[in-house]
Design a protein around this motif. Structure first.
Motif, PDB file in Angstrom:
ATOM      1  N   UNK A  24      20.397   2.393  26.687  1.00  0.00           N
ATOM      2  CA  UNK A  24      20.649   0.796  26.105  1.00  0.00           C
ATOM      3  C   UNK A  24      21.972   0.252  25.539  1.00  0.00           C
ATOM      4  N   UNK A  25      22.675  -0.873  25.909  1.00  0.00           N
ATOM      5  CA  UNK A  25      23.279  -1.107  25.173  1.00  0.00           C
ATOM      6  C   UNK A  25      23.206  -2.844  25.684  1.00  0.00           C
ATOM      7  N   UNK A  26      23.375  -3.493  24.189  1.00  0.00           N
ATOM      8  CA  UNK A  26      22.536  -4.702  23.781  1.00  0.00           C
ATOM      9  C   UNK A  26      23.036  -5.846  22.411  1.00  0.00           C
ATOM     10  N   UNK A  27      22.193  -7.196  22.176  1.00  0.00           N
ATOM     11  CA  UNK A  27      22.274  -8.322  21.195  1.00  0.00           C
ATOM     12  C   UNK A  27      20.757  -7.701  20.550  1.00  0.00           C
ATOM     13  N   UNK A  28      20.333  -8.412  20.083  1.00  0.00           N
ATOM     14  CA  UNK A  28      18.943  -9.070  19.619  1.00  0.00           C
ATOM     15  C   UNK A  28      17.561  -9.422  20.586  1.00  0.00           C
ATOM     16  N   UNK A  29      18.289  -9.685  21.414  1.00  0.00           N
ATOM     17  CA  UNK A  29      16.736  -9.665  22.069  1.00  0.00           C
ATOM     18  C   UNK A  29      15.836  -8.728  22.975  1.00  0.00           C
ATOM     19  N   UNK A  30      16.526  -7.505  22.810  1.00  0.00           N
ATOM     20  CA  UNK A  30      16.752  -5.913  23.095  1.00  0.00           C
ATOM     21  C   UNK A  30      16.599  -4.456  22.050  1.00  0.00           C
ATOM     22  N   UNK A  31      17.197  -5.592  20.816  1.00  0.00           N
ATOM     23  CA  UNK A  31      17.211  -4.161  20.402  1.00  0.00           C
ATOM     24  C   UNK A  31      15.523  -3.592  18.924  1.00  0.00           C
ATOM     25  N   UNK A  32      15.799  -2.052  18.301  1.00  0.00           N
ATOM     26  CA  UNK A  32      14.582  -1.909  18.060  1.00  0.00           C
ATOM     27  C   UNK A  32      14.551  -2.448  17.014  1.00  0.00           C
ATOM     28  N   UNK A  33      12.877  -2.952  16.444  1.00  0.00           N
ATOM     29  CA  UNK A  33      12.939  -3.011  15.311  1.00  0.00           C
ATOM     30  C   UNK A  33      12.548  -2.254  14.463  1.00  0.00           C
ATOM     31  N   UNK A  34      12.242  -2.156  12.818  1.00  0.00           N
ATOM     32  CA  UNK A  34      11.591  -1.188  11.962  1.00  0.00           C
ATOM     33  C   UNK A  34       9.989  -2.406  11.612  1.00  0.00           C
ATOM     34  N   UNK A  35       8.848  -1.650  11.174  1.00  0.00           N
ATOM     35  CA  UNK A  35       7.562  -2.096  11.358  1.00  0.00           C
ATOM     36  C   UNK A  35       7.745  -3.703  10.183  1.00  0.00           C
ATOM     37  N   UNK A  36       8.944  -3.878   9.615  1.00  0.00           N
ATOM     38  CA  UNK A  36       8.639  -4.269   8.231  1.00  0.00           C
ATOM     39  C   UNK A  36       9.315  -5.360   9.153  1.00  0.00           C
ATOM     40  N   UNK A  37      10.031  -5.458  10.153  1.00  0.00           N
ATOM     41  CA  UNK A  37      10.496  -6.332  10.710  1.00  0.00           C
ATOM     42  C   UNK A  37       9.208  -7.532  11.450  1.00  0.00           C
ATOM     43  N   UNK A  38       8.153  -6.277  11.817  1.00  0.00           N
ATOM     44  CA  UNK A  38       6.609  -7.205  12.914  1.00  0.00           C
ATOM     45  C   UNK A  38       6.631  -8.385  12.348  1.00  0.00           C
ATOM     46  N   UNK A  39       6.314  -9.059  13.732  1.00  0.00           N
ATOM     47  CA  UNK A  39       6.156  -8.741  14.975  1.00  0.00           C
ATOM     48  C   UNK A  39       6.736  -8.754  15.937  1.00  0.00           C
ATOM     49  N   UNK A  40       8.734  -9.138  15.391  1.00  0.00           N
ATOM     50  CA  UNK A  40       9.522  -9.343  15.899  1.00  0.00           C
ATOM     51  C   UNK A  40      10.331  -8.133  16.297  1.00  0.00           C
ATOM     52  N   UNK A  41       9.683  -8.092  17.992  1.00  0.00           N
ATOM     53  CA  UNK A  41      10.519  -6.976  19.108  1.00  0.00           C
ATOM     54  C   UNK A  41      11.249  -7.100  20.157  1.00  0.00           C
ATOM     55  N   UNK A  42      12.395  -6.182  20.225  1.00  0.00           N
ATOM     56  CA  UNK A  42      12.772  -6.263  21.523  1.00  0.00           C
ATOM     57  C   UNK A  42      12.748  -5.763  22.851  1.00  0.00           C
ATOM     58  N   UNK A  43      12.696  -6.229  23.890  1.00  0.00           N
ATOM     59  CA  UNK A  43      12.297  -5.630  24.932  1.00  0.00           C
ATOM     60  C   UNK A  43      12.257  -3.973  25.544  1.00  0.00           C
ATOM     61  N   UNK A  44      14.150  -4.084  25.181  1.00  0.00           N
ATOM     62  CA  UNK A  44      14.239  -2.499  25.316  1.00  0.00           C
ATOM     63  C   UNK A  44      13.422  -1.241  24.104  1.00  0.00           C
ATOM     64  N   UNK A  45      12.995  -2.316  22.844  1.00  0.00           N
ATOM     65  CA  UNK A  45      11.713  -1.686  22.426  1.00  0.00           C
ATOM     66  C   UNK A  45      10.615  -0.935  22.654  1.00  0.00           C
ATOM     67  N   UNK A  46      10.389  -1.168  23.420  1.00  0.00           N
ATOM     68  CA  UNK A  46       9.011  -1.277  24.604  1.00  0.00           C
ATOM     69  C   UNK A  46       9.158  -1.023  25.965  1.00  0.00           C
ATOM     70  N   UNK A  47      10.112  -0.529  25.948  1.00  0.00           N
ATOM     71  CA  UNK A  47      10.646  -0.058  27.717  1.00  0.00           C
ATOM     72  C   UNK A  47      10.127   1.217  27.356  1.00  0.00           C
ATOM     73  N   UNK A  48       9.998   2.475  26.485  1.00  0.00           N
ATOM     74  CA  UNK A  48       9.697   3.480  27.094  1.00  0.00           C
ATOM     75  C   UNK A  48       8.191   3.723  27.515  1.00  0.00           C
ATOM     76  N   UNK A  49       7.218   2.502  27.134  1.00  0.00           N
ATOM     77  CA  UNK A  49       6.075   2.113  27.780  1.00  0.00           C
ATOM     78  C   UNK A  49       5.720   2.405  29.008  1.00  0.00           C
ATOM     79  N   UNK A  50       7.406   1.595  29.750  1.00  0.00           N
ATOM     80  CA  UNK A  50       6.974   1.844  31.210  1.00  0.00           C
ATOM     81  C   UNK A  50       7.698   3.144  31.834  1.00  0.00           C
ATOM     82  N   UNK A  51       7.610   3.330  31.240  1.00  0.00           N
ATOM     83  CA  UNK A  51       8.724   5.401  31.954  1.00  0.00           C
ATOM     84  C   UNK A  51       8.036   6.422  32.032  1.00  0.00           C
ATOM     85  N   UNK A  52       8.043   6.877  33.582  1.00  0.00           N
ATOM     86  CA  UNK A  52       7.721   8.379  32.969  1.00  0.00           C
ATOM     87  C   UNK A  52       7.672   9.343  31.902  1.00  0.00           C
ATOM     88  N   UNK A  53       7.052   9.864  31.802  1.00  0.00           N
ATOM     89  CA  UNK A  53       6.985  10.951  30.251  1.00  0.00           C
ATOM     90  C   UNK A  53       8.122  11.633  30.290  1.00  0.00           C
TER      91      UNK A  53
END
Length: 236
Positions: A24-53
């Motif tokens: 993934x190439x993109x901006x803040x709306x899809x980026x990964x964030x560390x736990x100390x930035x929660x609840x800020x979350x990019x959609x690319x950060x959670x895409x893995x949970x929709x993927x096959x193993x």
């Protein structure tokens, strides 16, 4: 994915081939964030949970990035160096490209289109598959409906380049806009940082929390399946 290959003289030999991965190439709306930035979350950060193993997501999206700065700051070079034949590369820019009078600006119909074409050419040179995603909508309502504002011009550019280069486009601007319009302002704000309880984020209607990220990732996955895109084989 994994395929079965029959080799002459060897009965029903199954060889596990390298699985296709998603970059993934993109901006803040899809980026990964560390736990100390929660609840800020990019959609690319959670895409893995929709993927096959066997499919892994490698998210190079960067907060503040535009298509221009992603190239100039060598982030694209780092991404493309990791891409292998058969992988998928999702490209999503627009929010920061639209900011004039700074070093991130890239005009739709001009520099922005040229940057998208570079991404496409580089991905194809690696034997991989480019996918363009339009920007997610901001939670800006006008008379009860989402107002896409200047992101419409970047959406049009995505489709123009996609058509010219025969590259699929996942229209997250429209998909998210439709979702937010269906939910209405109050429920939509609960997906964004403006509902996080963090004082400095009370007006942030651009960046989403985990619930918002998961909703957007699902929209991407569902749209890819609806279009019957090859990348849909990566998803559960």
């Amino acid at each position: 994915m994994k395929k079965s290959i029959v080799i002459p003289g060897i009965s029903l030999l199954t060889i596990a081939l390298q699985a296709a991965n998603i970059f993934m190439a993109g901006d803040s709306t899809c980026a990964n964030y560390p736990a100390n930035r929660a609840p800020l979350t990019g959609w690319g950060q959670v895409l893995q949970q929709f993927c096959k193993e066997e499919c892994k997501v490698y998210n190079f999206a960067k907060p503040g990035a535009s298509s221009r700065s992603f190239i100039e700051k060598k982030l694209w070079d780092k991404l493309i160096a990791k891409v292998q034949k058969g992988d998928f590369v999702i490209v999503q820019f627009g929010h920061n490209d639209s900011k004039k009078n700074n070093d991130r600006f890239a005009a739709p119909g001009a520099a922005y289109d040229a940057n998208l074409k570079k991404f496409i050419a580089d991905v194809r040179a690696k034997g991989a598959y480019p996918i363009i995603a339009t920007s997610i909508a901001r939670a800006n309502f006008k008379k009860g409906k989402i107002a896409p504002g200047n992101l419409n011009a970047y959406r049009a550019a995505c489709f123009n380049v996609g058509k010219a280069e025969n590259v699929p486009v996942v229209d997250l601007l429209v998909e998210t806009g439709n979702l937010f319009n269906k939910l209405g302002p109050e429920a939509t704000y609960k997906l964004f940082m403006c509902s996080s309880g963090i004082e400095k984020k009370k007006n942030d209607r651009t960046h989403v929390n985990k619930a918002g990220a998961e909703a957007i990732a699902k929209l991407f996955v569902d749209n890819a399946k609806k279009q019957n895109l090859p990348v849909a084989e990566c998803f559960k």
